[in-house]
Design a protein around this motif. Structure first.
Motif, PDB file in Angstrom:
ATOM      1  N   ILE A 118       0.987  -1.088  -0.012  1.00 43.86           N
ATOM      2  CA  ILE A 118       0.063  -0.098  -0.205  1.00 43.86           C
ATOM      3  C   ILE A 118       0.914   1.250   0.056  1.00 43.86           C
ATOM      4  N   MET A 119       0.654   2.153  -0.932  1.00 47.43           N
ATOM      5  CA  MET A 119       1.460   3.235  -0.877  1.00 47.43           C
ATOM      6  C   MET A 119       0.458   4.712  -0.367  1.00 47.43           C
ATOM      7  N   THR A 120       1.270   5.478   0.254  1.00 42.57           N
ATOM      8  CA  THR A 120       0.660   6.803   0.486  1.00 42.57           C
ATOM      9  C   THR A 120       1.115   7.777  -0.448  1.00 42.57           C
ATOM     10  N   VAL A 121       0.237   8.132  -1.256  1.00 41.78           N
ATOM     11  CA  VAL A 121       0.765   9.239  -2.203  1.00 41.78           C
ATOM     12  C   VAL A 121       0.955  10.646  -1.615  1.00 41.78           C
ATOM     13  N   GLU A 122       2.224  10.956  -1.581  1.00 42.11           N
ATOM     14  CA  GLU A 122       2.481  12.452  -0.990  1.00 42.11           C
ATOM     15  C   GLU A 122       2.727  13.276  -2.052  1.00 42.11           C
ATOM     16  N   ASP A 123       3.304  12.854  -3.467  1.00 37.84           N
ATOM     17  CA  ASP A 123       3.518  13.776  -4.569  1.00 37.84           C
ATOM     18  C   ASP A 123       2.800  13.054  -5.680  1.00 37.84           C
ATOM     19  N   SER A 124       2.717  13.916  -6.779  1.00 39.61           N
ATOM     20  CA  SER A 124       2.000  13.476  -7.937  1.00 39.61           C
ATOM     21  C   SER A 124       2.760  14.607  -8.836  1.00 39.61           C
ATOM     22  N   TYR A 125       3.599  14.256  -9.950  1.00 38.50           N
ATOM     23  CA  TYR A 125       4.267  15.135 -10.668  1.00 38.50           C
ATOM     24  C   TYR A 125       4.655  14.846 -11.993  1.00 38.50           C
ATOM     25  N   ARG A 126       4.851  15.757 -12.983  1.00 37.49           N
ATOM     26  CA  ARG A 126       5.008  15.454 -14.330  1.00 37.49           C
ATOM     27  C   ARG A 126       6.686  15.546 -14.434  1.00 37.49           C
ATOM     28  N   PRO A 127       7.548  14.761 -14.838  1.00 35.14           N
ATOM     29  CA  PRO A 127       8.861  14.759 -15.061  1.00 35.14           C
ATOM     30  C   PRO A 127       9.238  15.389 -16.384  1.00 35.14           C
ATOM     31  N   ASP A 128      10.192  15.862 -16.379  1.00 32.49           N
ATOM     32  CA  ASP A 128      10.867  16.360 -17.672  1.00 32.49           C
ATOM     33  C   ASP A 128      11.912  15.177 -18.004  1.00 32.49           C
ATOM     34  N   VAL A 129      11.306  14.269 -18.774  1.00 35.70           N
ATOM     35  CA  VAL A 129      12.149  13.177 -19.143  1.00 35.70           C
ATOM     36  C   VAL A 129      13.389  13.366 -20.031  1.00 35.70           C
ATOM     37  N   ARG A 130      13.239  14.412 -20.805  1.00 37.48           N
ATOM     38  CA  ARG A 130      14.502  14.760 -21.415  1.00 37.48           C
ATOM     39  C   ARG A 130      15.598  15.249 -20.583  1.00 37.48           C
ATOM     40  N   ALA A 143      19.548   5.895 -28.560  1.00 38.51           N
ATOM     41  CA  ALA A 143      20.285   4.767 -28.925  1.00 38.51           C
ATOM     42  C   ALA A 143      20.587   4.224 -27.386  1.00 38.51           C
ATOM     43  N   HIS A 144      20.378   5.083 -26.510  1.00 37.79           N
ATOM     44  CA  HIS A 144      20.531   4.362 -24.962  1.00 37.79           C
ATOM     45  C   HIS A 144      19.227   3.834 -24.819  1.00 37.79           C
ATOM     46  N   PRO A 145      19.130   2.249 -24.394  1.00 40.11           N
ATOM     47  CA  PRO A 145      17.968   1.729 -24.214  1.00 40.11           C
ATOM     48  C   PRO A 145      16.996   2.285 -23.015  1.00 40.11           C
ATOM     49  N   GLU A 146      17.718   3.064 -22.142  1.00 43.65           N
ATOM     50  CA  GLU A 146      16.773   3.442 -20.813  1.00 43.65           C
ATOM     51  C   GLU A 146      16.189   4.927 -21.528  1.00 43.65           C
ATOM     52  N   VAL A 147      16.949   5.435 -22.201  1.00 43.56           N
ATOM     53  CA  VAL A 147      16.684   6.695 -22.790  1.00 43.56           C
ATOM     54  C   VAL A 147      15.193   6.498 -23.778  1.00 43.56           C
ATOM     55  N   PHE A 148      15.499   5.545 -24.700  1.00 47.97           N
ATOM     56  CA  PHE A 148      14.198   4.959 -25.410  1.00 47.97           C
ATOM     57  C   PHE A 148      12.956   4.673 -24.533  1.00 47.97           C
ATOM     58  N   ARG A 149      13.294   3.901 -23.429  1.00 46.54           N
ATOM     59  CA  ARG A 149      12.114   3.646 -22.437  1.00 46.54           C
ATOM     60  C   ARG A 149      11.712   4.724 -22.013  1.00 46.54           C
ATOM     61  N   LEU A 150      12.316   5.975 -21.576  1.00 41.39           N
ATOM     62  CA  LEU A 150      11.847   6.948 -20.944  1.00 41.39           C
ATOM     63  C   LEU A 150      10.826   7.881 -21.887  1.00 41.39           C
ATOM     64  N   PHE A 151      11.328   7.879 -23.104  1.00 46.28           N
ATOM     65  CA  PHE A 151      10.679   8.699 -24.243  1.00 46.28           C
ATOM     66  C   PHE A 151       9.404   8.137 -24.587  1.00 46.28           C
ATOM     67  N   HIS A 152       9.570   6.611 -24.618  1.00 45.02           N
ATOM     68  CA  HIS A 152       8.332   6.064 -25.277  1.00 45.02           C
ATOM     69  C   HIS A 152       7.557   4.956 -24.737  1.00 45.02           C
ATOM     70  N   GLN A 153       8.175   4.462 -23.590  1.00 43.68           N
ATOM     71  CA  GLN A 153       7.327   3.540 -22.742  1.00 43.68           C
ATOM     72  C   GLN A 153       7.184   3.816 -21.305  1.00 43.68           C
ATOM     73  N   THR A 154       7.524   5.412 -20.980  1.00 48.08           N
ATOM     74  CA  THR A 154       7.111   5.691 -19.615  1.00 48.08           C
ATOM     75  C   THR A 154       5.804   6.460 -19.398  1.00 48.08           C
ATOM     76  N   ASN A 155       5.011   6.162 -18.458  1.00 51.29           N
ATOM     77  CA  ASN A 155       3.849   6.913 -18.054  1.00 51.29           C
ATOM     78  C   ASN A 155       4.130   8.468 -17.849  1.00 51.29           C
ATOM     79  N   PRO A 156       3.337   9.300 -18.143  1.00 49.04           N
ATOM     80  CA  PRO A 156       3.818  10.743 -17.819  1.00 49.04           C
ATOM     81  C   PRO A 156       3.580  11.284 -16.629  1.00 49.04           C
ATOM     82  N   VAL A 157       3.176  10.576 -15.610  1.00 55.48           N
ATOM     83  CA  VAL A 157       2.965  10.982 -14.331  1.00 55.48           C
ATOM     84  C   VAL A 157       3.830  10.324 -13.253  1.00 55.48           C
ATOM     85  N   TYR A 158       4.511  10.808 -12.357  1.00 49.01           N
ATOM     86  CA  TYR A 158       5.199  10.193 -11.327  1.00 49.01           C
ATOM     87  C   TYR A 158       4.626  10.349 -10.042  1.00 49.01           C
ATOM     88  N   LEU A 159       4.460   9.034  -9.417  1.00 47.83           N
ATOM     89  CA  LEU A 159       3.645   9.250  -7.641  1.00 47.83           C
ATOM     90  C   LEU A 159       5.092   8.995  -6.908  1.00 47.83           C
TER      91      LEU A 159
END
Length: 576
Positions: A118-130, A143-159
């Motif tokens: 169970i998570m208590t949500v203290e923050d909800s924010y939109r990251p600047d993934v670039r 070309a970096h696999p994690e950068v590709f994931r950040l740009f194309h496979q990451t949901n837009p809001v962080y909790l």
């Protein structure tokens, strides 16, 4: 301190923050979870939450709040100044985030359905993934696999917020080789291992790795923990089932009383120097006193300019910079190479002048496995090669996918049907056609034609093709697939289990419009159809297609023969 965390100070590794609650509290949380908003964790999030709950990510008490996230990205520290190099985030959809109020509690579910925390949500924010990519990985380069994931496979809001852990994710494989940080610490203490050096790997171990690990153990007068990653690694890596079978064979070549094999459920980021610091923290949490950092530790390979993302010993320099604060001793090692004249492995700097050096990189190993080429005795052990050969049969026995892409009316389906007929005539493997229109009818009938829905449709095609491929069949796919990023995702999915051949049907737009049997282009020109590929929505041409054909110049039979000849040349079929 939260009731969910227990700060322990065992003999090894310093303070360990575990987030699993006791059985009574767990029962109460399960009851509470029935009425809470629920988030289904992704594969990466499952890996992260396991190491959060079992203390592997000590001192974190949950997913990063915004202040911690910003500090980690900018300065490799949490907001309170604690060293931590990699952001650990719970990314969710805008719809889910928008349904939550400040301070909401949410249930985090494993894909099998059980609530892990169970998570208590203290923050909800939109990251600047670039910005995150530039700060954490050094460049916003896909070309970096994690950068590709950040740009194309990451949901837009962080909790962000603390966790109360109910149970760890279940594992159904290699249970005897899985240990929590507490379990390893207690085992080290029981065995009297007061000095333990950890060896990190995401690849099969071969003779060079064995020599490196043995030397590190001897130099540090330490016992050895072989601690391979079995969570998520770089796309295209050998899968962990095969690797663990290899590790079980390799460990027999180490002294039994001084070596332990344990599996780490980590989702790697391929973050080079920062990742090396992260790995050191994780191994300290598992009770290790020393950590081997080798050449290009956790490096992702080449960038878009064909250069290495990180220098070969950048990781060693960064870990050395923070070694005192980390509280774990780094054991630096350079690349080990085989010197033919000496018939042994030595560090590259110790190679005699004019000596003949032999070496096989991880990339070259994967190529040889896929091509069915020889792996010499000096490189690996016969029993390891046997395990790898079982997982990588000759190409003529592997499954593969032929993925046609091109504009509507380009002739994709026509060529694909001819290729399918020729492969069925050949008769060595079952062949399945995944045509774009047929898939929409049977698998994606609820989807529209927005960019999001088109990408979902292509991913579904890719998933089905990957299942066919890994089970030794042939998948023929013929969607439009206009976006490079989505095609890359499909390639990565399929390539885990066999071959992937992209065929770009490069028929010019004007020819496609002339063939417009359904009148779709005319309707798009008239504004009656929106977001139509080639008119008001772009088609991103493939940059590295294995085969390029054009139906305005040759017949479908002639172009299908080009594809067949390419499959024969690559060894997937034998026309004799």
């Amino acid at each position: 301190m939260s009731d969910a965390s227990k700060d322990l100070t065992p003999p090894h590794g310093g303070t360990l923050k575990e987030l699993l609650v006791d059985s009574d509290r767990a029962a109460a949380l399960r009851e509470e979870a029935r009425d809470l908003p629920s988030w289904d964790l992704t594969e990466r999030q499952v890996c992260d939450i396991e190491l959060l709950l079992n203390g592997g990510f000590s001192p974190l008490d949950g997913f990063l709040r915004e202040a911690d996230y910003n500090a980690v990205c900018a300065d490799m520290r949490l907001a309170d100044g604690t060293l931590w190099p990699i952001p650990i985030n719970l990314d969710v959809t805008e719809e889910f985030a928008g349904s939550l109020k400040a301070g909401a509690r949410i249930a985090l579910r494993h894909p099998e359905g059980m609530v892990l925390a169970i998570m208590t949500v203290e923050d909800s924010y939109r990251p600047d993934v670039r910005k995150q990519a530039e700060q954490v990985y050094g460049a916003a380069d896909e070309a970096h696999p994690e950068v590709f994931r950040l740009f194309h496979q990451t949901n837009p809001v962080y909790l962000g917020g603390p966790l109360e852990g109910i149970e760890l994710p279940p594992h159904h494989t290699f249970k005897h080789l899985r240990h929590t940080p507490r379990e390893l610490r207690e085992w080290f203490a029981k065995m009297g291992w007061n000095n333990v050096v950890a060896f990190q790997t995401r690849n099969p171990m071969h003779r060079a790795h064995v020599e490196l690990a043995k030397r590190a153990s001897q130099k540090g007068e330490a016992n050895l923990l072989i601690h391979p990653v079995v969570g998520m690694t770089k796309p295209g890596d050998v899968d962990y089932f095969v690797r663990v079978r290899c590790y079980q064979e390799v460990v027999k070549h180490f002294p039994e009383q001084t070596t332990q094999l344990s599996l780490l459920p980590l989702a790697m980021r391929m973050g080079g120097p920062r990742e090396a610091v992260w790995h050191a923290i994780i191994r300290k949490n598992h009770g290790c006193t020393r950590f081997i950092v080798g050449r290009d530790h956790a490096g992702p390979g080449k960038n878009s300019a064909g250069e290495d993302f990180y220098g070969p010993y950048d990781a060693q320099e960064l870990v050395r910079k923070y070694q005192d604060e980390l509280g774990i001793v780094m054991q630096p090692f350079e690349e080990m190479v085989y010197v033919e004249d000496m018939a042994q492995y030595v560090p590259r700097s110790e190679v005699p002048e004019d000596a003949r050096v032999l070496n096989i990189s991880g990339t070259e190993l994967r190529r040889r496995l896929k091509e069915g080429l020889e792996l010499p005795d000096w490189f690996s052990y016969p029993e390891v090669i046997t395990k790898l050969r079982q997982a990588f049969p000759p190409k003529r026995q592997q499954g593969f996918t032929v993925f046609f892409t091109g504009l509507s009316g380009s002739g994709k389906s026509t060529i694909a049907n001819v290729v399918m007929a020729k492969l069925m005539e050949h008769g060595t493997r079952p062949v399945t056609m995944l045509d774009g229109d047929l898939v929409r009818k049977h698998l994606s009938s609820e989807l529209g034609f927005s960019k999001e829905h088109r990408e979902i449709n292509i991913r579904r095609i890719g998933f089905v093709a990957s299942e066919i491929t890994k089970n030794g069949g042939v998948a023929i796919c013929a969607p439009i697939a206009p976006y490079r990023a989505t095609r890359r995702e499909v390639r990565e999915m399929v390539s885990q289990g066999g071959g992937f051949i992209e065929v770009y049907v490069a028929t010019p737009l004007e020819v496609c419009e002339e063939r417009d049997r359904k009148g779709l282009y005319a309707k798009a020109r008239a504004g009656q159809i929106k977001q139509f590929t080639g008119i008001d929505d772009p088609y991103e041409e493939p940059e590295n297609a294995e085969v390029v054909v054009d139906t305005s110049r040759y017949s479908a039979d002639e172009l299908a023969q080009q594809v067949i000849l390419h499959l024969e040349k690559q060894g997937y079929i034998d026309l004799d």
